[in-house]
Design an enzyme around this catalytic site. Structure first.
Site, mmCIF file in Angstrom:
data_model
loop_
_atom_site.group_PDB
_atom_site.id
_atom_site.type_symbol
_atom_site.label_atom_id
_atom_site.label_comp_id
_atom_site.label_asym_id
_atom_site.label_seq_id
_atom_site.Cartn_x
_atom_site.Cartn_y
_atom_site.Cartn_z
ATOM 1 C CB CYS A 1 -0.902 0.252 1.217
ATOM 2 S SG CYS A 1 -0.135 -0.377 2.723
HETATM 3 N N1 NAP Z 1 -4.280 -3.747 4.707
HETATM 4 C C1 NAP Z 1 -3.977 -3.154 3.897
HETATM 5 O O1 NAP Z 1 -3.994 -1.923 3.716
HETATM 6 C C2 NAP Z 1 -3.108 -4.013 2.785
HETATM 7 C C3 NAP Z 1 -2.560 -3.247 1.835
HETATM 8 C C4 NAP Z 1 -1.698 -3.964 0.568
HETATM 9 C C5 NAP Z 1 -1.379 -5.219 0.722
HETATM 10 N N2 NAP Z 1 -2.060 -5.915 2.109
HETATM 11 C C6 NAP Z 1 -1.552 -7.172 2.238
HETATM 12 O O2 NAP Z 1 -2.577 -8.154 2.028
HETATM 13 C C7 NAP Z 1 -2.701 -9.233 2.918
HETATM 14 C C8 NAP Z 1 -3.870 -9.096 3.697
HETATM 15 O O3 NAP Z 1 -3.848 -8.139 4.351
HETATM 16 P P1 NAP Z 1 -5.065 -7.569 5.371
HETATM 17 O O4 NAP Z 1 -4.869 -6.198 5.893
HETATM 18 O O5 NAP Z 1 -6.423 -7.991 4.832
HETATM 19 O O6 NAP Z 1 -4.857 -8.503 6.793
HETATM 20 P P2 NAP Z 1 -5.962 -9.354 7.983
HETATM 21 O O7 NAP Z 1 -6.943 -8.236 7.923
HETATM 22 O O8 NAP Z 1 -5.049 -9.376 8.946
HETATM 23 O O9 NAP Z 1 -6.452 -10.490 7.161
HETATM 24 C C9 NAP Z 1 -5.395 -11.558 6.900
HETATM 25 C C10 NAP Z 1 -6.142 -12.777 6.300
HETATM 26 O O10 NAP Z 1 -5.210 -13.902 6.092
HETATM 27 C C11 NAP Z 1 -5.468 -14.898 6.989
HETATM 28 N N3 NAP Z 1 -4.584 -15.583 7.674
HETATM 29 C C12 NAP Z 1 -3.530 -15.088 8.675
HETATM 30 N N4 NAP Z 1 -2.664 -15.618 8.893
HETATM 31 C C13 NAP Z 1 -2.690 -16.945 8.151
HETATM 32 C C14 NAP Z 1 -1.890 -17.789 8.026
HETATM 33 N N5 NAP Z 1 -0.884 -18.181 8.629
HETATM 34 N N6 NAP Z 1 -2.347 -18.869 7.005
HETATM 35 C C15 NAP Z 1 -3.373 -18.754 6.508
HETATM 36 N N7 NAP Z 1 -4.169 -17.615 6.746
HETATM 37 C C16 NAP Z 1 -3.771 -16.659 7.577
HETATM 38 C C17 NAP Z 1 -6.463 -14.452 7.986
HETATM 39 O O11 NAP Z 1 -7.509 -15.442 8.437
HETATM 40 P P3 NAP Z 1 -8.195 -15.906 9.903
HETATM 41 O O12 NAP Z 1 -9.362 -14.871 9.708
HETATM 42 O O13 NAP Z 1 -8.172 -17.114 10.113
HETATM 43 O O14 NAP Z 1 -7.194 -15.076 10.950
HETATM 44 C C18 NAP Z 1 -7.348 -13.359 7.286
HETATM 45 O O15 NAP Z 1 -8.295 -13.909 6.412
HETATM 46 C C19 NAP Z 1 -1.572 -9.158 3.655
HETATM 47 O O16 NAP Z 1 -0.372 -9.877 2.995
HETATM 48 C C20 NAP Z 1 -1.228 -7.670 3.277
HETATM 49 O O17 NAP Z 1 0.501 -7.397 3.734
HETATM 50 C C21 NAP Z 1 -2.689 -5.128 2.945
#
Ligand code: NAP
Length: 346
Positions: free
Chosen positions: A148
């Site tokens: 991001c």
């Molecule tokens: N948030 C942002 O602004 C943003 C921007 C760009 C990129 N990203 C990237 O997008 C991805 C998701 O981000 P997010 O912000 O949506 O994160 P999040 O809200 O923490 O969600 C993470 C997701 O991954 C699952 N998860 C966590 N640990 C896991 C594991 N060890 N094995 C399998 N599944 C797992 C979680 O499942 P549970 O419900 O079971 O915990 C949840 O569905 C990340 O790689 C992040 O770096 C995020």
């Protein structure tokens, strides 16, 4: 528009980015959200947290076989093996994590401190910054959606560095502010409502893993970035303020013209002629808004001997969950599946 909808799964659908993806895919006329799943083997999700009218399901690889694409909204480390498995099953993959963002395995391993479990896929993966990689994304099996903060900073920097308007011997200072959703949904003391509300602070100063990603994609080797992320007391949005030293003789209007050349015809990047980007205008959109100013243009400013500005101030605003995550991933997926790039994102 293709006749039959393309069948797509989201893994990690319970997270912030995953939920955003589900909502956008459901609203997309050419896509069918075939599965919205957890990404953990053997886990039955207990929260039907989705913003769409369907349950969150446990991970089931049998239902993924035969799909057109899989979107991974999972953390780095978890994504790499999921991507490999989905590719084996014949799906195209867009990974929102950092696992495939560095074309160089050793660099990934240095930055993330882990051994890459699928180095054989790293070279094949395409960095999903659509405005610069459109043709390669369209032909890719595996796309790594950019981080991001890097999205907001690289969209501002890259046309100016490529046009050789920025002095790379001076550090580039990326002073970036993000809403709390940038850290994902996992609770922590630092992200508790009581720590975020009515507060503002820097974090991971000089240590954030998005700094090497910004340096890698800034537009020239040798760009040195001082990256300072801050946590805003709001849920979504990034405003990056980037301080750069122009090359001698380079003008703000030349810089703006370089942006305009780079982004002419782009649906999702807007270059401001005047005024400043602000979060309220980009949040819940896939837009990046850019502005540039001479940092010492105030009346009575003393100029240096050559009469040149010393510092330019670039400002860049995006929604971290859309242009910085799910929206950009969907832009990539549209290209990979042969849809118009902005489908489902307007
Ligand atoms: N948030 C942002 O602004 C943003 C921007 C760009 C990129 N990203 C990237 O997008 C991805 C998701 O981000 P997010 O912000 O949506 O994160 P999040 O809200 O923490 O969600 C993470 C997701 O991954 C699952 N998860 C966590 N640990 C896991 C594991 N060890 N094995 C399998 N599944 C797992 C979680 O499942 P549970 O419900 O079971 O915990 C949840 O569905 C990340 O790689 C992040 O770096 C995020």
């Amino acid at each position: 528009m293709n006749a039959l909808p393309k069948r797509v799964a989201v893994l990690g659908a319970s997270g912030y980015a995953g939920q955003e993806l589900c909502e956008r895919i459901e609203a997309h006329p050419g896509l069918q959200l075939t599965a919205a799943m957890s990404a953990r083997e053997g886990v039955v999700p207990d929260e039907p947290a989705l913003p769409v009218d369907r349950p969150l399901e446990p991970l089931d690889w049998k239902r993924i076989a035969g799909l057109d694409a899989v979107l991974l909204a999972t953390p780095h480390g978890a994504s790499a093996p999921l991507a490999a498995r989905a590719l084996e099953l014949g799906a195209k993959v867009v990974d929102l994590s950092a696992d495939y963002r560095f074309g160089d395995v050793a660099r990934y391993e240095r930055v993330y401190g882990v051994e890459h479990p699928h180095p054989e896929l790293v070279e094949e993966a395409v960095y999903g910054l659509v405005e610069f990689e459109r043709d390669r994304i369209a032909g890719a099996r595996l796309v790594a959606a950019p981080g991001c903060y890097p999205t907001s900073v690289v969209l501002a920097l890259r046309p100016l560095i490529e046009a050789q308007l920025i002095e790379l011997s001076a550090p580039i200072v990326a002073d970036c502010k993000s809403g709390a959703s940038g850290a994902g949904k996992r609770p922590s003391a630092a992200l508790h409502f009581g720590s975020v509300q009515d507060n503002f602070r820097a974090y991971n100063v000089g240590q954030h893993r998005h700094a090497p990603e910004i340096e890698t994609y800034a537009g020239a080797s040798g760009a040195r970035v001082v990256f300072v992320p801050h946590l805003l007391p709001c849920f979504r949005g990034i405003l990056s303020t980037i301080y750069v030293q122009p090359k001698p003789g380079a003008s703000v209007s030349e810089a703006r013209a370089a942006w305009e050349r780079a982004y002419r015809g782009e649906a999702f990047v807007k270059v401001f002629e005047r005024g400043q980007p602000e979060l309220s205008r980009v949040v819940r959109t896939n837009q990046c808004h850019l502005a540039i100013a001479d940092g010492r243009a105030f009346p009575g400013a003393e100029v240096d001997a050559a009469g040149e500005a010393v510092t330019w101030v670039l400002t860049s605003a995006i929604d971290n969950l859309l242009k910085g995550a799910a929206g950009q991933a969907l832009q990539c997926l549209n290209l990979m599946l042969g849809f118009e790039e902005a489908e489902g994102l307007r």
